[in-house]
Scaffold this motif. Sequence first.
Motif, short mmCIF file in Angstrom:
data_model
loop_
_atom_site.label_atom_id
_atom_site.label_comp_id
_atom_site.label_asym_id
_atom_site.label_seq_id
_atom_site.Cartn_x
_atom_site.Cartn_y
_atom_site.Cartn_z
N ASN A 1 6.70 3.14 10.39
CA ASN A 1 6.94 2.61 9.04
C ASN A 1 8.40 2.18 8.90
OD1 ASN A 1 4.36 3.01 8.13
ND2 ASN A 1 4.80 4.84 6.92
N ALA A 2 9.33 3.00 9.47
CA ALA A 2 10.76 2.67 9.38
C ALA A 2 11.03 1.33 10.07
CB ALA A 2 11.58 3.79 10.02
N ASP B 1 15.79 5.03 7.09
CA ASP B 1 15.85 3.66 7.61
C ASP B 1 16.63 2.79 6.65
OD1 ASP B 1 14.08 2.03 5.77
OD2 ASP B 1 12.65 3.58 6.36
N GLY C 1 13.00 -0.80 1.61
CA GLY C 1 12.84 0.20 0.55
C GLY C 1 11.47 0.07 -0.11
N ILE C 2 11.20 0.97 -1.05
CA ILE C 2 9.88 0.99 -1.71
C ILE C 2 10.05 0.57 -3.16
CG2 ILE C 2 7.92 2.46 -2.36
CD1 ILE C 2 8.74 4.22 0.08
N ILE D 1 5.12 0.43 -6.63
CA ILE D 1 4.11 0.89 -5.67
C ILE D 1 4.37 2.34 -5.23
CG2 ILE D 1 3.60 -1.43 -4.78
CD1 ILE D 1 5.09 -0.38 -2.15
N ILE E 1 1.75 4.90 -2.47
CA ILE E 1 1.92 4.81 -1.01
C ILE E 1 1.17 5.89 -0.23
CG2 ILE E 1 4.10 3.51 -1.00
CD1 ILE E 1 5.55 6.16 -0.71
N GLY F 1 -1.69 -3.85 8.26
CA GLY F 1 -1.68 -2.39 8.07
C GLY F 1 -3.06 -1.87 7.69
N ILE F 2 -3.29 -0.60 7.99
CA ILE F 2 -4.56 0.03 7.57
C ILE F 2 -4.31 0.84 6.29
CG2 ILE F 2 -6.43 1.58 8.28
CD1 ILE F 2 -5.66 1.00 11.17
N GLY F 3 -3.09 1.32 6.14
CA GLY F 3 -2.76 2.08 4.93
C GLY F 3 -3.13 3.54 5.04
N GLY G 1 -1.45 5.68 7.34
CA GLY G 1 -0.35 6.43 7.97
C GLY G 1 0.16 7.59 7.11
N THR H 1 14.97 3.76 2.94
CA THR H 1 14.07 4.84 2.52
C THR H 1 14.38 6.09 3.32
OG1 THR H 1 12.37 3.18 2.09
CG2 THR H 1 11.61 5.45 2.32
N CYS I 1 12.44 9.52 4.54
CA CYS I 1 11.20 10.31 4.59
C CYS I 1 11.61 11.70 5.05
CB CYS I 1 10.20 9.77 5.61
SG CYS I 1 9.83 8.06 5.36
#
Length: 499
Positions: free
Chosen positions: A402-403, A435, A439-440, A444, A448, A459-461, A463, A488, A490
């Motif tokens: 994701n990063a 990272d 950013g987010i 949304i 996430i 993407g499959i969404g 993760g 972001t 994590c």
Amino acid sequence: MSPARIMIVEDDRIVARDIREQLARTGHSVSGITSRGEAAVELALNTQPDLVLMDIRLEGDVDGIDAATQIRIKCQIPVVFLTAYADDETVRRAGKAEPFGYLLKPFEDLQLRTVIEMALYKHSAERKLRESERRYEATLSSIGDGVIATDERGRVTFLNPSAEIMTGWDKKDAIGMPLGSIYQVTDVNRRPAQQTSIARALASSLSCQTADQAILISRDGREIPIDEKCAPIIGDAGSVSGAVLVLSDTSERRRAASILQAAQANLARMSRVTTMGQLTASIAHEVNQPLMAVVMNAEACLKWMDGAHKDVDEAKAAAMRAISEGHRAAKIIERIRAMARNTPVAFEPLDINEMIEGILSVVRLEFRHQEIALDIDLQPLPLRVMGDRIQLQQVMLNLLSNAADAINASESPDRRASVKSKREASGAVCVTVDDSGVGIAPDIAGKIFDPFFTTKPSGIGMGLSICRDIIESHGGGLWLEAQFPQGTRCRFSIPELQA
Ligand SMILES: Nc1ncnc2c1ncn2[C@@H]1O[C@H](COP(=O)(O)OP(=O)(O)OP(=O)(O)O)[C@@H](O)[C@H]1O
Ligand SMILES: [Mg+2]
């Protein structure tokens, strides 16, 4: 009181006529009159009066007491006895017919009115009680939960059909038995329960519920996982007059939970394999490096064995290096295979730093290819947790990929990611993946972690949703937060394993 339809059974015609007149004066009507016991039952059945005034002494073989008993059984109509005398034997027999009142002849209008009102009121109250009991009986018989009631000494007074099936005891055999004889429970470790919840409820007058799942051992030896709830029955005077135990069979719930767990594990594996698939180029490179070293060392070995510079020690050293590089390649392949394999989840003591190093060896090159700087800052201590290595590496893999996606989606020339591990004062091991990506967006941020939520074309969404399940199954938590000025963070933490 509304007017009632009253039937008179009296063998003295003059008395019968007087009563009819008295009834008219008190506002009631007469539905029929008879002088014989045999005819009284039939007349009651046909005319369905609200009440029967019944002389005890009647013409014929059936006296008023026998007739009243049959009327009670066949038509549930209340009967009030009329009598001119009341010797002990007659009163005893009359009591068995369960009359709703007595009137000693002769009687005044007021007496008649009062006795009729009392009888009709009592009869209506009893009917309501019977209806309510039938309603409860029907409800308790139709529910899937087992229900057992006891008196204040813990003796069984009621068992519904579900409780009969669960305990293996018939209601007729169980009634009157001490609860412990028909209901045996153990805890999940098969140790007999210390004190049944009914005993607790009877002793404390408080409702209770089993905290851990209990196992019910039925009469035929079946073991049924159950949840128990128990409540005392408090009488009018405030004392405990019994208790009710409600049992839910949780086998289905347990089966569903284990199916769900298996499905989640499968999904996690599929997602792992998909993510690994995106890394094939760097994995090939990772394996290729030791293979090249094997070839080079084998060539060196041959060189040292031959010709003018022959040196057996150098040749040996080169051969040893070839062997160790060969092992390194095998280890990398084994690590990758382990990620793809459908291994059952296995918790074991492990060092978080070692787990991170293992996954970094697979992704480091990918980051280099994508020109992303990767800073590693692991606390130089063994950070021991109880966990499943493959699952935790999957979390790292998802967070790092994701990063990388977020950095690639950003225009900024600043392309950095970092991985840190740290022991926290609270007794948890914390890992952060930062990272410098896009950013987010706030709109949304709440979605996430939803399964199948993705903003990426391919993407499959799954993760983050999988990461959170994994970390929570390790007793920890996972958070994403915005970084200033961009990017972001994590962060996840897992309880540290106490020595
Ligand atoms: N580090 C991050 N920076 C910015 N956005 C992120 C980051 N991590 C996750 N997201 C956002 O959260 C969404 C969901 O992430 P998640 O990992 O669950 O699915 P995905 O990466 O889209 O697909 P996949 O199933 O392949 O992982 C992403 O699509 C992205 O919008
Ligand atoms: Mg992802």
